[in-house]
Motif scaffolding. Structure first.
Motif, PDB file in Angstrom:
ATOM      1  N   LYS A  16       0.882  -1.011  -0.072  1.00 22.46           N
ATOM      2  CA  LYS A  16      -0.108   0.011   0.013  1.00 22.46           C
ATOM      3  C   LYS A  16       0.924   1.405   0.107  1.00 22.46           C
ATOM      4  O   LYS A  16       2.181   1.286   0.595  1.00 22.46           O
ATOM      5  N   CYS A  50      -7.950   2.868  -4.140  1.00 25.37           N
ATOM      6  CA  CYS A  50      -8.267   1.894  -3.010  1.00 25.37           C
ATOM      7  C   CYS A  50      -8.978   3.012  -2.004  1.00 25.37           C
ATOM      8  O   CYS A  50      -9.893   2.666  -1.309  1.00 25.37           O
ATOM      9  N   VAL A  62      -3.284   0.262  -3.693  1.00 21.91           N
ATOM     10  CA  VAL A  62      -2.777  -1.234  -3.201  1.00 21.91           C
ATOM     11  C   VAL A  62      -2.444  -2.029  -4.581  1.00 21.91           C
ATOM     12  O   VAL A  62      -3.387  -2.051  -5.221  1.00 21.91           O
ATOM     13  N   ALA A 118      -9.164  -4.122  -2.732  1.00 16.93           N
ATOM     14  CA  ALA A 118      -8.492  -2.631  -2.728  1.00 16.93           C
ATOM     15  C   ALA A 118      -9.838  -1.757  -3.529  1.00 16.93           C
ATOM     16  O   ALA A 118     -10.444  -1.006  -2.851  1.00 16.93           O
ATOM     17  N   LEU A 148      -6.640  -5.704   4.497  1.00 12.50           N
ATOM     18  CA  LEU A 148      -7.836  -4.465   4.848  1.00 12.50           C
ATOM     19  C   LEU A 148      -8.985  -5.141   5.779  1.00 12.50           C
ATOM     20  O   LEU A 148     -10.100  -4.502   5.549  1.00 12.50           O
TER      21      LEU A 148
END
Length: 294
Positions: A16, A50, A62, A118, A148
């Motif tokens: 990221k 994202c 990402v 993402a 995430l």
């Protein structure tokens, strides 16, 4: 030049970065993508958005390193700069651009696979910010590859799946969807984003269940502006270009087999260039068997 404010590794092979890009952040919407060029000699890399923060002027990307340019991007740290960061490109999600009163009535389920998590996040976040509840299915081969989780848990009813059962539901995302339907959940729309094969089987499942489905065809983009033709796909009986006509389409109309064959056409060249980047020239380059790379 665009400064990288944050750089973080999310899983074994997913990264990221938060980029300072005020003009892009001001205009982008969920579902769109940007094009990155790491340096002046680098190729154009289409990457989905994202997240974004209009006040801070930042855009979050990402990505998974696959070719030379994405490996160069991974090597950059917070404080480094990249040459180009262009966007937003493509059309925003229909959830954002559609009639809000109609969108509010829909029961939406997202199925995210791998890095496809993402681009799902900003759409689910947008729904949450507008008071619309949704279900989110996130799948990966094993626990260590899930990304995430914290962010997703704050914007929807999160259902985690792993192929090996190391975390959450044991099975693929489509099996989780069937389980939710069997338990009495009703869905008016499915948004499936992930590897091509995952989206294909998600659509086969949702067609059987009678759930309209949107997919994002980002995986086959190369140039990102419609010039190269690499992202040409068949949607029903129409030819479309994922980058300028999409990236989102009716998944039940996509010819996934053709799209996967097209995507595979670029993997040999990509792999050859990556090997050269990582290991250098392996021979004199004059034998005629490898295109003469030195």
């Amino acid at each position: 030049m665009f400064k990288i404010l944050e750089a973080e590794q999310l899983s074994a092979n997913v990264y990221k970065q938060v980029i300072l890009a005020p003009r892009v952040a001001k205009s982008c919407e969920p579902g769109q993508f940007i094009i990155v060029r790491v340096d002046e000699t680098g190729e154009r890399i289409p990457l989905t958005i994202c997240d974004y923060d209009r006040e801070a002027g930042t855009v979050t990307i990402v990505f998974q390193p696959i070719g030379v340019s994405t490996y160069k991007l991974v090597a950059l740290k917070a404080g480094d700069e990249i040459a180009d960061f262009v966007g937003p490109l493509g059309h925003p999600s229909e959830l954002v651009t559609g009639d809000f009163e109609e969108v509010k009535k829909k029961k939406v389920v997202f199925i995210a696979g791998g890095v496809g998590t993402a681009p799902v996040y900003p759409q689910a976040k947008w729904l949450h910010e507008h008071g619309i509840e949704c279900d989110i299915i996130v799948g990966a081969r094993t626990k260590d590859l899930l990304i995430l989780e914290d962010e997703m848990s704050k914007v929807g009813n999160l259902h985690l799946c792993t192929d090996d059962g190391s975390y959450g539901f044991k099975g693929v995302g489509t099996a989780m969807l069937e389980k939710l339907v069997e338990e009495g959940k009703h869905f008016d729309l499915c948004v499936a984003i992930g590897p091509m094969i995952m989206m294909k089987f998600a659509c086969l499942t949702t067609k059987k269940l009678g759930i309209p489905t949107i997919v994002s065809m980002n995986p086959i983009m190369v140039d990102g502006t419609g010039m190269c033709g690499a992202c040409r796909i068949m949607v029903g009986d129409e030819v479309k270009f994922a980058c300028v006509d999409g990236p989102e389409f009716d998944g039940h109309k996509i010819d996934f087999d053709q799209a996967m064959k097209r995507a595979a056409m670029y993997k040999t060249e990509e792999g050859r260039r990556l090997l050269k980047y990582q290991e250098g020239a392996t021979h004199h380059g004059g034998c005629g068997n490898c295109g003469g790379d030195k």
